[in-house]
Design a protein around this motif. Structure first.
Motif, PDB file in Angstrom:
ATOM      1  N   GLU A 186      38.282  29.179  44.930  1.00  0.00           N
ATOM      2  CA  GLU A 186      37.491  29.649  43.789  1.00  0.00           C
ATOM      3  C   GLU A 186      38.038  30.982  43.278  1.00  0.00           C
ATOM      4  OE1 GLU A 186      33.356  30.483  44.583  1.00  0.00           O
ATOM      5  OE2 GLU A 186      33.210  31.547  42.686  1.00  0.00           O
ATOM      6  N   PHE A 235      39.692  31.994  39.578  1.00  0.00           N
ATOM      7  CA  PHE A 235      39.332  33.067  38.645  1.00  0.00           C
ATOM      8  C   PHE A 235      40.510  34.010  38.399  1.00  0.00           C
ATOM      9  CE2 PHE A 235      34.861  31.922  39.453  1.00  0.00           C
ATOM     10  CZ  PHE A 235      34.410  31.942  38.150  1.00  0.00           C
ATOM     11  N   TYR A 257      42.129  34.821  34.650  1.00  0.00           N
ATOM     12  CA  TYR A 257      42.442  36.105  34.011  1.00  0.00           C
ATOM     13  C   TYR A 257      43.936  36.192  33.717  1.00  0.00           C
ATOM     14  CZ  TYR A 257      37.769  37.783  35.194  1.00  0.00           C
ATOM     15  OH  TYR A 257      36.411  37.937  35.276  1.00  0.00           O
ATOM     16  N   SER A 272      36.562  29.306  36.412  1.00  0.00           N
ATOM     17  CA  SER A 272      36.799  29.291  34.968  1.00  0.00           C
ATOM     18  C   SER A 272      38.197  28.805  34.621  1.00  0.00           C
ATOM     19  CB  SER A 272      36.610  30.694  34.390  1.00  0.00           C
ATOM     20  OG  SER A 272      35.253  31.027  34.396  1.00  0.00           O
ATOM     21  N   ALA A 310      36.346  42.774  40.954  1.00  0.00           N
ATOM     22  CA  ALA A 310      34.946  42.376  40.780  1.00  0.00           C
ATOM     23  C   ALA A 310      34.330  42.036  42.133  1.00  0.00           C
ATOM     24  CB  ALA A 310      34.852  41.189  39.829  1.00  0.00           C
ATOM     25  N   GLU A 311      35.078  41.292  42.951  1.00  0.00           N
ATOM     26  CA  GLU A 311      34.560  40.937  44.279  1.00  0.00           C
ATOM     27  C   GLU A 311      34.393  42.182  45.139  1.00  0.00           C
ATOM     28  OE1 GLU A 311      33.540  37.937  45.306  1.00  0.00           O
ATOM     29  OE2 GLU A 311      33.994  37.138  43.327  1.00  0.00           O
ATOM     30  N   PHE A 344      31.305  43.912  44.497  1.00  0.00           N
ATOM     31  CA  PHE A 344      30.181  43.213  45.120  1.00  0.00           C
ATOM     32  C   PHE A 344      30.003  43.670  46.564  1.00  0.00           C
ATOM     33  CE2 PHE A 344      30.133  39.837  41.859  1.00  0.00           C
ATOM     34  CZ  PHE A 344      28.769  39.689  41.749  1.00  0.00           C
ATOM     35  N   GLN A 366      32.640  37.545  33.243  1.00  0.00           N
ATOM     36  CA  GLN A 366      32.089  38.052  34.492  1.00  0.00           C
ATOM     37  C   GLN A 366      30.580  37.891  34.568  1.00  0.00           C
ATOM     38  OE1 GLN A 366      33.447  42.044  35.050  1.00  0.00           O
ATOM     39  NE2 GLN A 366      35.323  41.368  36.042  1.00  0.00           N
ATOM     40  N   ARG A 367      29.932  37.709  33.411  1.00  0.00           N
ATOM     41  CA  ARG A 367      28.477  37.556  33.444  1.00  0.00           C
ATOM     42  C   ARG A 367      28.103  36.377  34.308  1.00  0.00           C
ATOM     43  NH1 ARG A 367      28.674  38.340  27.149  1.00  0.00           N
ATOM     44  NH2 ARG A 367      28.489  40.594  27.035  1.00  0.00           N
ATOM     45  N   GLN A 408      30.036  34.686  36.346  1.00  0.00           N
ATOM     46  CA  GLN A 408      30.602  34.866  37.675  1.00  0.00           C
ATOM     47  C   GLN A 408      29.671  35.731  38.526  1.00  0.00           C
ATOM     48  OE1 GLN A 408      34.508  36.465  37.163  1.00  0.00           O
ATOM     49  NE2 GLN A 408      35.041  36.170  39.307  1.00  0.00           N
ATOM     50  N   ALA A 409      29.197  36.832  37.948  1.00  0.00           N
ATOM     51  CA  ALA A 409      28.369  37.779  38.692  1.00  0.00           C
ATOM     52  C   ALA A 409      27.025  37.158  39.041  1.00  0.00           C
ATOM     53  CB  ALA A 409      28.173  39.045  37.871  1.00  0.00           C
ATOM     54  N   ARG A 448      26.151  33.967  39.244  1.00  0.00           N
ATOM     55  CA  ARG A 448      26.324  32.903  40.241  1.00  0.00           C
ATOM     56  C   ARG A 448      26.595  33.500  41.612  1.00  0.00           C
ATOM     57  NH1 ARG A 448      30.746  29.854  39.689  1.00  0.00           N
ATOM     58  NH2 ARG A 448      29.924  28.344  41.155  1.00  0.00           N
ATOM     59  N   ASN A 449      27.458  34.528  41.618  1.00  0.00           N
ATOM     60  CA  ASN A 449      27.826  35.179  42.856  1.00  0.00           C
ATOM     61  C   ASN A 449      26.609  35.745  43.581  1.00  0.00           C
ATOM     62  OD1 ASN A 449      29.884  35.846  44.584  1.00  0.00           O
ATOM     63  ND2 ASN A 449      31.099  36.765  42.962  1.00  0.00           N
TER      64      ASN A 449
END
Lengths: 377, 330
Positions: free
Chosen positions: A63, A67, A71, A211, A327-328, A331, B73-74, B76-77, B79-80
């Protein structure tokens, strides 16, 4: 140190290609990450852990890879777009606007012809992306070629014009009736590009939903075509000649104005293809602000990739990984915000783009030192 | 060396204990996804942040958060967040609607909330504000405070949401003074319009130049420039979303309050306490979701007559005697 430098300048030794094309970029990347790591350390987090999380977030599972490549697709398009203008000696800063208008072309076809067969409507969408993006670059190109208006200024202005046009259209014309959000209705699914997980599924292979879509293949094909165009056709030769020396080009019977326009139109068309990935690839509706800075990052990608499609692929992959992994990472470590990621990207651009040759003489000297003193004995 | 090892073992077991205790105590995980404006936009997203911080303080429960940088990212975020076990995911802003819709279908057991937009699904709470009602009240304040009979509006990005602020403001101004003239400007057409104080100041100065003496900014961070311009020119300004009266006491006439913080706080609290409700929550003056700010910083600028008239209009809006149309119903 000074003596080391002097030596290089005196003796005109040429180092092998792998030093310039592999070792130097990797070393620049290493320095950028080192500095980012120091900042992360003083910010109270463990830089090694952050780096591992970043890599895991970008390539840790199918996954995340999906992504990252999604990008990457955008950056390949905009990187190629910037590079072909560079080959002609032009600085196309308008990738953002060209991508935006390219997406508009895609969206218009998908909205009004979306009910037709996918085999007809998808190629038409791709064509619309190229034509819309190209025509948005055509006007600055014409002004540069015939009127001498500087392309940097005009393309920046056209970015704002594109934003204004799109906001007007999304708020007043294409907005879904009865909705408050400025976005179009969802397209008929005949116009949707297949996602990679759907394609793999078709062949019986299960991969995670992401995506990533067919645009990635289009980006790879575009890279090959651009490589052929630049180095294997006389048009590419003329563009490179114009970029290298306009006066020499004229002397050789090459028209600079024609090539400026040609290079910019191709550049705009490539940037417009971001619209394919975003509009019929992912969102399936026209939305505001989908270029999200991809056009600007394309400049860094082209710089890092040395304007060569292969280099651009790897630079695009690097930025794709920074986007997705970053992004990860935010998180997992909330203390590392998106602003930290912008900072890290900025460092990468600084060391790989703006200061790309700072370390090169030293690395070359080390190479020659090893070669001459250690390997000879 | 042995001491070193012992310390490490102790530390590890200590943290393991804590994490076990944590997972036992706090099974509840709320999550907040900010939009592209960013957490510290001094306005909409920041109000959400403050609501979440208040929840954290009151309940001792930490929340997950994410700031979106690109439209993709909306989804993605969101769902994440759901995938990582968040019980309730709150998405800020109209732009996240499509992402919330997809995620809510995929994770039917997770609760979702979206602010400023409606997503019609059984596990989604949609919180919308009737901004035009609050803007109506500050529009009245502007018209009554104006000596020149001209007031101004400065919006952020030109989208229906902001036009709704403008429409309510004009209605309120005209209600207080039918002859009032209202200038309107939008800062821009890109998200940069939410954070462009320089341009905000320029627009405010041009409106002051045309004779306006009160301007209302519904423009996120851009408003900061508008308020500064009002200080520089000795005119009045009206804040938005949060109570911004304290920024420049003496020139901040009032602020249009939009209680995004309360909406976020309530969504988290309701989900935690088991009082969750899905569906549309529309917050206007009647629900105290929007309103106008009167505190020690602007007390001197609001006369007793103004206060009385505005409060009367507030009651009339609640009772339905005054109907504020806004942009959508036009």
């Amino acid at each position: 140190m000074a003596t080391l430098l002097d030596k290089t300048q005196q003796s005109n030794r040429s180092s092998p290609k792998w030093i310039t094309h592999i070792v130097v970029p990797l070393f620049n990347l290493f320095v950028a990450l080192m500095i980012a790591g120091i900042v992360i350390y003083f910010n109270g987090d463990d830089p090694i852990e952050a780096l591992l999380l970043l890599i895991k977030g970008a390539f840790g599972n199918d996954e995340f890879i999906g992504f990252t490549l999604y990008y990457t697709t955008n950056f390949i398009f905009t990187g190629l777009a910037v590079s072909i203008a560079f080959h002609c000696g032009l600085f196309n800063i308008g990738g953002e606007g060209q991508a935006y208008i390219g997406g508009l072309g895609v969206g218009l076809v998908a909205i009004y012809l979306g009910h037709l067969s996918p085999f007809f409507v998808i190629p038409l969408c791709i064509l619309a992306a190229v034509i819309f993006g190209a025509s948005w670059a055509l006007i600055p190109a014409y002004l540069q070629a015939k009127r001498g208006s500087h392309i940097v200024i005009t393309t920046i202005m056209f970015n704002f014009l594109a934003a204004a046009v799109m906001t007007y259209l999304m708020v007043e014309v294409l907005i879904e009736p009865g909705q408050q959000a400025p976005q179009s209705r969802e397209f008929n699914n005949n116009s949707w590009l297949p996602f990679m997980h759907e394609i793999f599924n078709f062949f019986g292979i299960q991969i995670s939903v992401s995506s990533l879509n067919f645009s990635f293949i289009i980006a790879i094909i575009s890279s090959l075509l651009i490589w052929l165009f630049i180095w294997r056709t006389h048009w590419g030769y003329e563009i490179r000649t114009t970029g290298a020396n306009q006066k020499a080009a004229i002397y050789a019977g090459i028209s600079p104005s024609k090539n400026i326009i040609l290079a910019m139109v191709i550049s705009g068309g490539l940037a417009g293809m971001v619209g394919i990935n975003e509009i019929i690839g992912v969102h399936h509706r026209l939305i505001l602000d989908f270029p999200a800075g991809f056009g600007f990052v394309g400049i860094a990608v082209a710089l890092m990739g040395r304007n060569h499609p292969l280099g651009i692929f790897f630079a695009a992959l690097l930025f794709g990984a920074l986007y997705q992994g970053g992004a990860e990472l935010s998180f997992d470590i909330p203390n590392i915000t998106r602003d930290t990621m912008v900072f890290i990207q900025g460092l990468v651009i600084l060391f790989s783009g703006a200061m790309e040759f700072v370390f090169k003489p030293y690395i070359e000297n080390i190479y020659f030192f090893i070669k001459n003193n250690l390997l000879r004995s | 060396m042995r001491i070193f090892l012992t310390t490490i073992t102790a530390a590890i077991s200590f943290f393991t204990l804590i994490s076990i205790a944590n997972s036992a105590d706090h099974k509840f995980v709320p999550a907040l996804v900010f939009d592209m404006g960013g957490k510290f936009d001094k306005s909409f997203n920041q109000a959400a942040y403050e609501g979440a911080e208040k929840f954290k303080k009151d309940s001792g429960i930490n929340y997950k958060e994410f700031e979106v940088t690109a439209p993709t990212q909306r989804e993605q975020a969101i769902r994440n967040m759901a995938k990582r076990g968040a019980n309730v995911v709150i998405a800020m802003g109209f732009a996240q609607a499509a992402a919330v819709e997809k995620a809510a279908k995929e994770f039917p057991n997770t609760k979702f909330a979206i602010i400023d937009m409606v997503v019609d699904l059984p596990n989604v709470r949609s919180v919308v504000f009737r901004e035009h009602e609050g803007s109506f009240l500050v529009g009245m304040a502007a018209a009554m405070a104006s000596k020149s009979g001209k007031v101004g509006f400065i919006g952020g990005m030109d989208i229906p949401l902001i036009r709704n602020f403008a429409a309510g403001y004009v209605e309120g101004a005209k209600y207080a003074n039918p002859n009032i003239e209202v200038f309107q400007n939008m800062t821009g057409t890109t998200p940069a319009a939410w954070n462009n104080p320089g341009k905000g100041a320029e627009l405010a100065k041009s409106q002051f130049g045309r004779g306006a003496d009160v301007v209302y900014a519904a423009a996120g961070g851009t408003g900061v420039g508008v308020y500064q311009a009002a200080v520089d020119e000795g005119k009045l300004a009206i804040g938005v979303d949060s109570n911004q009266n304290y920024l420049h006491p003496g020139t901040m006439l009032t602020s249009m309050l939009k209680r995004v913080d309360v909406a976020v706080y309530n969504a988290m609290k309701d989900a935690k306490d088991g009082n969750w409700s899905s569906g549309i929550i529309s917050l206007g003056v009647a629900e105290n979701g929007v309103g106008w700010a009167l505190d020690q910083y602007n007390r001197k600028l609001i006369s007793a007559e103004m206060e009385e008239k505005i409060n009367q209009a507030r009651k009339d809006i609640i009772s339905g005697k005054i109907k504020v149309k806004g942009y959508q119903s036009n």
